[in-house]
Structure formats: structure tokens, C-alpha cells
Design an enzyme around this catalytic site. Structure first.
Site, mmCIF file in Angstrom:
data_model
loop_
_atom_site.group_PDB
_atom_site.id
_atom_site.type_symbol
_atom_site.label_atom_id
_atom_site.label_comp_id
_atom_site.label_asym_id
_atom_site.label_seq_id
_atom_site.Cartn_x
_atom_site.Cartn_y
_atom_site.Cartn_z
ATOM 1 N N HIS A 123 -25.396 -35.764 -16.957
ATOM 2 C CA HIS A 123 -24.767 -34.521 -17.422
ATOM 3 C C HIS A 123 -24.736 -34.572 -18.955
ATOM 4 O O HIS A 123 -25.193 -35.566 -19.559
ATOM 5 C CB HIS A 123 -23.366 -34.366 -16.824
ATOM 6 C CG HIS A 123 -22.513 -35.601 -16.964
ATOM 7 N ND1 HIS A 123 -22.038 -36.040 -18.174
ATOM 8 C CD2 HIS A 123 -22.085 -36.502 -16.049
ATOM 9 C CE1 HIS A 123 -21.335 -37.136 -18.006
ATOM 10 N NE2 HIS A 123 -21.362 -37.459 -16.714
ATOM 11 N N HIS A 126 -23.742 -37.782 -20.752
ATOM 12 C CA HIS A 126 -24.801 -38.796 -20.920
ATOM 13 C C HIS A 126 -25.737 -38.375 -22.051
ATOM 14 O O HIS A 126 -26.169 -39.199 -22.863
ATOM 15 C CB HIS A 126 -25.654 -38.927 -19.652
ATOM 16 C CG HIS A 126 -24.934 -39.450 -18.455
ATOM 17 N ND1 HIS A 126 -24.644 -38.666 -17.358
ATOM 18 C CD2 HIS A 126 -24.464 -40.681 -18.172
ATOM 19 C CE1 HIS A 126 -24.024 -39.402 -16.458
ATOM 20 N NE2 HIS A 126 -23.897 -40.622 -16.911
ATOM 21 N N GLN A 168 -16.625 -42.831 -24.073
ATOM 22 C CA GLN A 168 -15.196 -43.115 -24.178
ATOM 23 C C GLN A 168 -14.432 -42.748 -22.902
ATOM 24 O O GLN A 168 -13.312 -43.174 -22.689
ATOM 25 C CB GLN A 168 -14.625 -42.325 -25.364
ATOM 26 C CG GLN A 168 -13.257 -42.794 -25.771
ATOM 27 C CD GLN A 168 -12.736 -42.000 -26.928
ATOM 28 O OE1 GLN A 168 -13.498 -41.586 -27.803
ATOM 29 N NE2 GLN A 168 -11.451 -41.760 -26.945
ATOM 30 N N ASP A 173 -14.969 -43.831 -20.061
ATOM 31 C CA ASP A 173 -14.731 -45.093 -19.355
ATOM 32 C C ASP A 173 -14.120 -46.080 -20.351
ATOM 33 O O ASP A 173 -14.735 -47.062 -20.743
ATOM 34 C CB ASP A 173 -16.045 -45.630 -18.779
ATOM 35 C CG ASP A 173 -16.608 -44.691 -17.736
ATOM 36 O OD1 ASP A 173 -15.874 -44.361 -16.793
ATOM 37 O OD2 ASP A 173 -17.762 -44.256 -17.870
ATOM 38 N N GLN A 209 -13.847 -49.734 -19.415
ATOM 39 C CA GLN A 209 -15.191 -50.320 -19.369
ATOM 40 C C GLN A 209 -15.664 -50.668 -20.792
ATOM 41 O O GLN A 209 -16.284 -51.711 -21.023
ATOM 42 C CB GLN A 209 -16.162 -49.336 -18.705
ATOM 43 C CG GLN A 209 -17.616 -49.751 -18.816
ATOM 44 C CD GLN A 209 -18.532 -48.905 -17.950
ATOM 45 O OE1 GLN A 209 -18.611 -49.121 -16.764
ATOM 46 N NE2 GLN A 209 -19.240 -47.951 -18.530
ATOM 47 N N MET A 261 -16.483 -34.508 -18.119
ATOM 48 C CA MET A 261 -17.737 -34.526 -17.355
ATOM 49 C C MET A 261 -17.894 -35.881 -16.681
ATOM 50 O O MET A 261 -17.622 -36.917 -17.272
ATOM 51 C CB MET A 261 -18.915 -34.244 -18.266
ATOM 52 C CG MET A 261 -18.943 -32.813 -18.706
ATOM 53 S SD MET A 261 -20.540 -32.393 -19.395
ATOM 54 C CE MET A 261 -20.182 -30.728 -19.935
ATOM 55 N N SER A 262 -18.328 -35.841 -15.426
ATOM 56 C CA SER A 262 -18.528 -37.063 -14.639
ATOM 57 C C SER A 262 -19.545 -36.754 -13.555
ATOM 58 O O SER A 262 -19.558 -35.638 -13.015
ATOM 59 C CB SER A 262 -17.195 -37.457 -13.992
ATOM 60 O OG SER A 262 -17.419 -38.325 -12.911
ATOM 61 N N SER A 263 -20.374 -37.733 -13.225
ATOM 62 C CA SER A 263 -21.346 -37.518 -12.152
ATOM 63 C C SER A 263 -20.630 -37.200 -10.843
ATOM 64 O O SER A 263 -21.130 -36.460 -10.000
ATOM 65 C CB SER A 263 -22.208 -38.772 -11.963
ATOM 66 O OG SER A 263 -22.802 -39.114 -13.193
HETATM 67 O O1 PAF Z 1 -20.840 -46.332 -16.852
HETATM 68 C C1 PAF Z 1 -21.741 -46.476 -16.019
HETATM 69 O O2 PAF Z 1 -22.458 -45.537 -15.670
HETATM 70 C C2 PAF Z 1 -21.956 -47.852 -15.407
HETATM 71 O O3 PAF Z 1 -20.753 -48.517 -15.212
HETATM 72 C C3 PAF Z 1 -22.939 -48.726 -16.202
HETATM 73 C C4 PAF Z 1 -22.404 -49.046 -17.590
HETATM 74 C C5 PAF Z 1 -24.271 -48.011 -16.313
HETATM 75 C C6 PAF Z 1 -23.164 -50.056 -15.483
HETATM 76 O O4 PAF Z 1 -23.684 -49.864 -14.209
#
Ligand code: PAF
Length: 282
Positions: free
Chosen positions: A34, A37, A148, A150, A153, A184-186
Site C-alpha cells: 500500500h 510501503h 513507524q 511498527d 519492530q 495503512m496496513s496490509s
Molecule cells: O514489517 C514487516 O512487513 C515484516 O515484519 C518484515 C520486517 C518484512 C519482516 O518479515
């Protein structure tokens, strides 16, 4: 745009870019792309001579098998999009390429992974740590881009890069939102129209908390009000709504203007688990 499936495809290309002193940008994704990304990809295109986007739905980071099975796959459309904006390479490895055998190594991020996402999704950050390490080793980027949205993460991968001395930079790109504020998120692709409207409770709660914190209301009272709102919304099931330090993820009981802070939320809307966060003091 070239499709890369194995390290054998990539290694000679990497070497030729290295010889030309090219800066290689990596945007790791799980596909179902999306605009969020694409923001990362555009950053890479602006600052690097070479941009690699990886698309790999990493099985080891899904603590819920159904979430893995149902993760959206829009590969043909993703490739079209990436080609149209000028991406150089897309790395689309098979599961066997990434995991020729089951990984026995476990990464432990200490306190960082005992809270929020780490607490509610046991094993998730181990899977992220392993796959991101593999992607870094295989692609050998000069810089890697992460969203950001995530936030935890990002903190985990920063720790990984520091503790394992990966020779690369990390760039974090702000969350891209729909016009009404939904991050936005898949996974948004899996929301039905009613759930899509209800999903706004995440962003609205973050915004309300931010406004009230900055106007001096107590965090305990704000949090209670948000918890009550969620309880009165039967289709939304809250997992957490916490005020934390955005680097250490230390949880705050009270808001302090002089300390960095973000509010983070995770909730199920129907069967779809969504997360979001908002910086209060960046
Ligand atoms: O954020 C993501 O889409 C996933 O956690 C990643 C960083 C591609 C690792 O699989």
C-alpha cells in the site's frame, strides 16, 4: 526491474554494484503493498542508487497460523506497482530459500519483547529478528527502511543492528494514514465495510489521548475512558493501550512533558488484529 529468487541470482549483481560504489537500499515487506510501503520505497529511490524490495511472508513471525494462512497476497499487483515507480530489484525468495532447514537459533530482545506486541504475540519478534537478519546477510544493504507504524519492530531491529554490528543504517518513515486517519496496513484489506468503519476506534483513541495528555489530563483517567469506549464497542476487542518510551518501551504510569513518549494500541476488529501508535513527545 529484475526478479531475484535466490542468493545465487543476487550475489553477482551485488558485487557489480559494490564495485561501482553504489548505495543499496532495502525495503523489507511481506507484500500486499500500500502507499505506506511505497513511501519507504520512494525514500530509498531518492537516497540510493539501487533499491531492492523484498516480498516474503515470513511464516516464523506468525504466532497465529490462521493469520498466516489468510495474510493477503497480491503479488502480481505489487510487482506492477514496484516496476511503475522504478524499483531495480524485487527479492521474492521461497520458504526453502530462506529456511533450508528449521532455524534453531532463538533471539531474545530482553525487556523490549516482554511488553505489548511481544507479550501478546509470543515468538513474533524472534521470527522477525531471524528473518530480518537473514535478509540483511543475503542482500547486504547499505540502508534499510522501516515504517513507524511498527514502532516496537523498529526498536527490536535497532537493537538487532546494534548488538550484532550489522554494517548498515536504518531509516524510519512516518506512518501513512487513510483520509480518515486509519493507519495503512496490509491487514486492512481483510476488513469488511462495517469493520473498516469500526477500525477507526484505534486512531480516534490515540488522537483523543494525545489531545488530553497535552492539555494536562491524567493518563490514568484518559486510559480508563479509552478502555470504557472499547468495552462499549462489542466488535472491537482491545489488547493494550499503553503510554511508553518509544525506544525502550518502558511503560509510563504518568505522562511527563520532558520525556519522549508514544501511545500504542492493539485491538481486534472482528477477527482482524490491528496496531497503531502516535508520538506524543517525539
Ligand atoms: O514489517 C514487516 O512487513 C515484516 O515484519 C518484515 C520486517 C518484512 C519482516 O518479515
Amino acid at each position: 526491474m529484475k526478479l531475484i529468487k535466490t542468493p545465487t541470482d543476487w550475489n553477482p549483481l551485488w558485487l557489480s554494484h559494490l564495485q561501482k560504489n553504489h548505495r543499496i537500499g532495502l525495503v523489507p515487506t511481506m507484500g500486499a503493498l500500500h502507499q505506506g510501503h511505497l513511501d519507504l520505497v520512494e525514500k530509498s529511490l531518492q537516497s540510493c542508487q539501487v533499491t531492492v524490495v523484498s516480498i516474503f511472508v515470513n511464516p516464523t513471525q506468525f504466532n497465529n497460523p490462521e493469520d498466516f494462512q489468510k495474510y493477503p497476497n497480491t503479488l502480481a499487483k505489487d510487482l506492477e506497482l514496484l516496476e511503475s515507480i522504478g524499483v531495480d530489484y524485487v527479492f521474492v525468495p521461497s520458504v526453502e530459500t530462506i529456511y533450508p532447514k528449521a532455524t534453531e537459533l532463538r533471539v531474545d530482545f530482553g525487556d523490549l519483547e516482554r511488553v505489548l506486541e511481544g507479550k501478546f504475540r509470543p515468538g513474533h519478534f524472534n521470527g522477525v529478528g531471524i528473518v530480518v537478519s537473514k535478509l540483511f546477510h543475503l542482500i547486504r544493504p547499505s540502508i534499510a527502511f522501516f515504517g513507524q507504524k511498527d514502532l516496537q519492530q523498529v526498536a527490536i531491529i535497532r537493537r538487532l543492528v546494534e548488538d550484532l554490528s550489522f554494517p548498515l543504517e536504518m531509516e524510519v518513515v512516518p506512518t501513512r494514514r487513510e483520509a480518515d486517519g486509519l493507519a495503512m496496513s496490509s491487514r486492512n484489506l481483510r476488513l469488511n465495510p462495517t469493520e473498516r468503519k469500526q477500525a477507526l476506534i484505534l486512531f480516534n483513541s490515540l488522537e483523543k489521548a494525545k489531545r488530553k495528555l497535552l492539555s494536562g489530563e491524567s493518563w490514568t483517567e484518559i486510559k480508563q475512558e479509552i478502555l470504557n469506549n472499547f468495552e462499549n464497542t462489542p466488535t472491537a476487542q482491545l489488547e493494550y493501550f499503553d503510554l511508553i518510551h518509544p525506544d525502550t518501551f518502558e511503560e509510563y504510569q504518568e505522562f511527563q512533558l520532558e520525556k519522549k513518549s508514544s501511545v500504542c494500541v492493539a485491538a481486534f476488529i472482528g477477527e482482524i488484529r490491528l496496531i497503531d501508535n502516535l508520538p506524543i513527545i517525539p
